[in-house]
Write a protein that holds these residues in place. Structure first.
Motif, PDB file in Angstrom:
ATOM      1  N   VAL A  54       0.850  -1.191   0.000  1.00 53.10           N
ATOM      2  CA  VAL A  54       0.000   0.000   0.000  1.00 53.10           C
ATOM      3  C   VAL A  54       0.885   1.240   0.000  1.00 53.10           C
ATOM      4  O   VAL A  54       1.775   1.378   0.836  1.00 53.10           O
ATOM      5  CB  VAL A  54      -0.929   0.008   1.225  1.00 53.10           C
ATOM      6  CG1 VAL A  54      -1.804   1.259   1.216  1.00 53.10           C
ATOM      7  CG2 VAL A  54      -1.782  -1.242   1.224  1.00 53.10           C
ATOM      8  N   SER A  55       0.685   2.205  -0.867  1.00 50.14           N
ATOM      9  CA  SER A  55       1.482   3.431  -0.986  1.00 50.14           C
ATOM     10  C   SER A  55       0.701   4.605  -0.413  1.00 50.14           C
ATOM     11  O   SER A  55      -0.364   4.957  -0.934  1.00 50.14           O
ATOM     12  CB  SER A  55       1.816   3.681  -2.462  1.00 50.14           C
ATOM     13  OG  SER A  55       2.527   4.883  -2.606  1.00 50.14           O
ATOM     14  N   TRP A  56       1.249   5.225   0.722  1.00 45.79           N
ATOM     15  CA  TRP A  56       0.598   6.383   1.358  1.00 45.79           C
ATOM     16  C   TRP A  56       1.164   7.679   0.783  1.00 45.79           C
ATOM     17  O   TRP A  56       2.336   7.750   0.422  1.00 45.79           O
ATOM     18  CB  TRP A  56       0.832   6.369   2.873  1.00 45.79           C
ATOM     19  CG  TRP A  56       0.176   5.207   3.547  1.00 45.79           C
ATOM     20  CD1 TRP A  56       0.729   4.012   3.820  1.00 45.79           C
ATOM     21  CD2 TRP A  56      -1.167   5.155   4.008  1.00 45.79           C
ATOM     22  NE1 TRP A  56      -0.162   3.178   4.435  1.00 45.79           N
ATOM     23  CE2 TRP A  56      -1.365   3.876   4.566  1.00 45.79           C
ATOM     24  CE3 TRP A  56      -2.245   6.053   4.003  1.00 45.79           C
ATOM     25  CZ2 TRP A  56      -2.574   3.481   5.113  1.00 45.79           C
ATOM     26  CZ3 TRP A  56      -3.442   5.659   4.559  1.00 45.79           C
ATOM     27  CH2 TRP A  56      -3.606   4.383   5.099  1.00 45.79           C
ATOM     28  N   PRO A  57       0.363   8.785   0.774  1.00 42.49           N
ATOM     29  CA  PRO A  57       0.866  10.070   0.230  1.00 42.49           C
ATOM     30  C   PRO A  57       2.030  10.637   1.025  1.00 42.49           C
ATOM     31  O   PRO A  57       2.858  11.357   0.489  1.00 42.49           O
ATOM     32  CB  PRO A  57      -0.363  10.989   0.312  1.00 42.49           C
ATOM     33  CG  PRO A  57      -1.536  10.068   0.346  1.00 42.49           C
ATOM     34  CD  PRO A  57      -1.080   8.831   1.053  1.00 42.49           C
ATOM     35  N   THR A  58       2.099  10.326   2.333  1.00 43.79           N
ATOM     36  CA  THR A  58       3.162  10.879   3.179  1.00 43.79           C
ATOM     37  C   THR A  58       4.486  10.163   3.000  1.00 43.79           C
ATOM     38  O   THR A  58       5.489  10.560   3.601  1.00 43.79           O
ATOM     39  CB  THR A  58       2.736  10.798   4.653  1.00 43.79           C
ATOM     40  OG1 THR A  58       2.443   9.434   4.985  1.00 43.79           O
ATOM     41  CG2 THR A  58       1.523  11.667   4.920  1.00 43.79           C
ATOM     42  N   PHE A  63       6.368  14.763  -0.659  1.00 48.83           N
ATOM     43  CA  PHE A  63       5.746  15.172   0.603  1.00 48.83           C
ATOM     44  C   PHE A  63       6.809  15.575   1.629  1.00 48.83           C
ATOM     45  O   PHE A  63       6.647  16.558   2.360  1.00 48.83           O
ATOM     46  CB  PHE A  63       4.886  14.031   1.153  1.00 48.83           C
ATOM     47  CG  PHE A  63       4.177  14.377   2.434  1.00 48.83           C
ATOM     48  CD1 PHE A  63       2.974  15.066   2.414  1.00 48.83           C
ATOM     49  CD2 PHE A  63       4.728  14.028   3.662  1.00 48.83           C
ATOM     50  CE1 PHE A  63       2.330  15.391   3.590  1.00 48.83           C
ATOM     51  CE2 PHE A  63       4.089  14.358   4.838  1.00 48.83           C
ATOM     52  CZ  PHE A  63       2.877  15.037   4.806  1.00 48.83           C
ATOM     53  N   GLU A  64       7.907  14.828   1.712  1.00 46.54           N
ATOM     54  CA  GLU A  64       8.986  15.162   2.639  1.00 46.54           C
ATOM     55  C   GLU A  64       9.570  16.534   2.328  1.00 46.54           C
ATOM     56  O   GLU A  64       9.832  17.342   3.223  1.00 46.54           O
ATOM     57  CB  GLU A  64      10.081  14.087   2.563  1.00 46.54           C
ATOM     58  CG  GLU A  64       9.667  12.727   3.095  1.00 46.54           C
ATOM     59  CD  GLU A  64       9.453  12.752   4.599  1.00 46.54           C
ATOM     60  OE1 GLU A  64      10.026  13.646   5.255  1.00 46.54           O
ATOM     61  OE2 GLU A  64       8.712  11.904   5.106  1.00 46.54           O
ATOM     62  N   GLN A  65       9.776  16.824   1.048  1.00 46.64           N
ATOM     63  CA  GLN A  65      10.322  18.120   0.660  1.00 46.64           C
ATOM     64  C   GLN A  65       9.357  19.253   1.007  1.00 46.64           C
ATOM     65  O   GLN A  65       9.758  20.321   1.479  1.00 46.64           O
ATOM     66  CB  GLN A  65      10.623  18.124  -0.846  1.00 46.64           C
ATOM     67  CG  GLN A  65      11.249  19.420  -1.348  1.00 46.64           C
ATOM     68  CD  GLN A  65      12.576  19.695  -0.683  1.00 46.64           C
ATOM     69  OE1 GLN A  65      13.363  18.779  -0.460  1.00 46.64           O
ATOM     70  NE2 GLN A  65      12.831  20.953  -0.350  1.00 46.64           N
ATOM     71  N   LYS A  66       8.071  18.999   0.783  1.00 41.18           N
ATOM     72  CA  LYS A  66       7.073  20.015   1.113  1.00 41.18           C
ATOM     73  C   LYS A  66       7.028  20.272   2.612  1.00 41.18           C
ATOM     74  O   LYS A  66       6.886  21.414   3.060  1.00 41.18           O
ATOM     75  CB  LYS A  66       5.704  19.562   0.613  1.00 41.18           C
ATOM     76  CG  LYS A  66       4.636  20.637   0.727  1.00 41.18           C
ATOM     77  CD  LYS A  66       3.341  20.200   0.075  1.00 41.18           C
ATOM     78  CE  LYS A  66       2.301  21.311   0.137  1.00 41.18           C
ATOM     79  NZ  LYS A  66       1.029  20.902  -0.499  1.00 41.18           N
ATOM     80  N   THR A  67       7.181  19.213   3.412  1.00 42.09           N
ATOM     81  CA  THR A  67       7.206  19.376   4.869  1.00 42.09           C
ATOM     82  C   THR A  67       8.387  20.228   5.299  1.00 42.09           C
ATOM     83  O   THR A  67       8.265  21.125   6.141  1.00 42.09           O
ATOM     84  CB  THR A  67       7.277  18.002   5.553  1.00 42.09           C
ATOM     85  OG1 THR A  67       6.150  17.218   5.151  1.00 42.09           O
ATOM     86  CG2 THR A  67       7.279  18.153   7.068  1.00 42.09           C
ATOM     87  N   ARG A  68       9.568  19.945   4.716  1.00 45.48           N
ATOM     88  CA  ARG A  68      10.744  20.747   5.048  1.00 45.48           C
ATOM     89  C   ARG A  68      10.563  22.206   4.649  1.00 45.48           C
ATOM     90  O   ARG A  68      10.969  23.125   5.373  1.00 45.48           O
ATOM     91  CB  ARG A  68      11.982  20.151   4.364  1.00 45.48           C
ATOM     92  CG  ARG A  68      12.473  18.859   5.007  1.00 45.48           C
ATOM     93  CD  ARG A  68      13.850  18.483   4.487  1.00 45.48           C
ATOM     94  NE  ARG A  68      13.800  18.108   3.074  1.00 45.48           N
ATOM     95  CZ  ARG A  68      13.620  16.872   2.639  1.00 45.48           C
ATOM     96  NH1 ARG A  68      13.486  15.872   3.516  1.00 45.48           N
ATOM     97  NH2 ARG A  68      13.597  16.607   1.351  1.00 45.48           N
ATOM     98  N   ASP A  69       9.931  22.434   3.513  1.00 43.48           N
ATOM     99  CA  ASP A  69       9.691  23.809   3.068  1.00 43.48           C
ATOM    100  C   ASP A  69       8.769  24.553   4.032  1.00 43.48           C
ATOM    101  O   ASP A  69       8.987  25.736   4.345  1.00 43.48           O
ATOM    102  CB  ASP A  69       9.086  23.810   1.664  1.00 43.48           C
ATOM    103  CG  ASP A  69      10.068  23.304   0.614  1.00 43.48           C
ATOM    104  OD1 ASP A  69      11.281  23.285   0.921  1.00 43.48           O
ATOM    105  OD2 ASP A  69       9.620  22.923  -0.488  1.00 43.48           O
TER     106      ASP A  69
END
Length: 347
Positions: A54-58, A63-69
């Motif tokens: 199963v592939s989650w969006p997080t 998503f990781e790059q957006k979180t860091r931004d």
């Protein structure tokens, strides 16, 4: 017939009769087919035990790059808010400092020419150093004696003292009786740190306050004193004292006996070298060449006047409601002779 009609209706709406259900036999999964049920292909169903990834969006790099931004943006906004707050506080501090500085440096100072008061000194050897006034009474004193200014000449005011006179102050009651106080430094106990005492020169008539009362809770000696002229006896007066560290307001205290500090007014930023006086709602400060008036409520400067005279101001006191002041002016000749006069300055 009825059976044919029933079968026709059932066929029209996709409903199997018991006869048709029996004729069709069991379904391929061993169960009876429901009316209108055409069957399900088993290969189309997912196996619940099958281990799919199963592939989650997080879980994505995006998503990781957006979180860091977002975190970096929040940190940047927080730093910006702290910087702006510090800048605002610094600007307020600079503004307050400039306001305070301008109040004392660029205060509107007008020049006034004093008017001489006729005086006949008791002797050419009398060099007054202190001045006191109340109602229409004027007193002048050197280190040892006090004189009252009369219509024709000056008369000495009896005042038993054990120490030299530092300053004098006066006040008058509604009855017209006026009383005189003398500030002395009692060094009988400690020569290096004398006690400031206020001597009532009319102690016989002022039993409520006694003849000599100290300025309590003081570690240094007072240079000047003044009374505010409040209606009542001596115990109801407010006494102002000036020290090297600034002004202190006193009230009478029965315990401890003496004048107890009420408010520490601090350094007012003015060269108080010639005395102070309380008159009406004003506190008058005297320097060698100027007079400054402040509100006794909040110490705001209400006016400052330079004395347009070549003689130096040696002492001063406020008159009435503080709209005028008396100045003790002195001049010393090249030979060392000192000449004194009293002048009135309209404020």
């Amino acid at each position: 017939d009825v059976e044919a009609w029933t079968r026709g209706i059932a066929t029209k709406y996709g409903v199997d009769t018991d006869h048709e259900r029996r004729s069709k036999g069991p379904s391929h999964d061993g169960a009876l087919a429901a009316p209108g049920f055409t069957g399900v292909v088993c290969d189309d169903l997912e196996d619940p035990n099958e281990d799919d990834n199963v592939s989650w969006p997080t879980d994505t790099d995006e998503f990781e790059q957006k979180t860091r931004d977002v975190i970096q943006h929040i940190k940047l906004m927080l730093r910006s808010a702290l910087f702006v707050s510090a800048l605002v506080w610094f600007a307020l501090f600079v503004w307050a400092a400039i306001e305070c500085w301008l109040q004392y440096v660029f205060v509107d100072v007008s020049s006034r020419t004093p008017t001489d008061v006729p005086v006949r000194w008791p002797s050419a050897l009398f060099h007054p150093r202190s001045l006191g006034c109340a109602a229409d009474r004027i007193y002048a004193a050197d280190h040892y004696r006090i004189f009252a200014l009369g219509s024709q000449n000056m008369t000495q005011v009896p005042c038993p003292l054990d120490f030299p006179i530092v300053d004098i102050a006066a006040f008058c009651e509604e009855t017209g009786d006026c009383f005189l106080l003398a500030l002395v430094h009692d060094d009988s106990v400690d020569k290096d740190n004398p006690t400031s005492k206020v001597v009532d020169c009319t102690a016989a008539a002022r039993s409520s306050a006694g003849s000599a009362a100290p300025l309590v809770q003081t570690s240094t000696s007072a240079a000047f004193i003044s009374l505010d002229g409040t209606v009542g006896d001596l115990a109801s007066q407010t006494l102002m004292g000036w020290f090297s560290s600034g002004a202190v307001q006193y009230t009478w205290s029965a315990s401890p006996y003496g004048w107890a500090p009420e408010w520490d007014l601090g350094d007012v930023g003015f060269d108080v070298s010639a005395g102070l006086g309380a008159a009406g709602d004003r506190l008058l400060l005297f320097s060698s060449s100027a007079v400054q008036a402040r509100s006794r409520t909040n110490l705001e400067v209400v006016g400052e006047w330079s004395v347009d005279d070549t003689w130096a101001v040696k002492a001063g006191c406020g008159e009435g409601d503080g709209s005028s002041a008396l100045l003790l002016l002195q001049e010393q000749s090249s030979s060392g002779a000192v000449t004194s006069r009293i002048s009135r300055l309209r404020l």
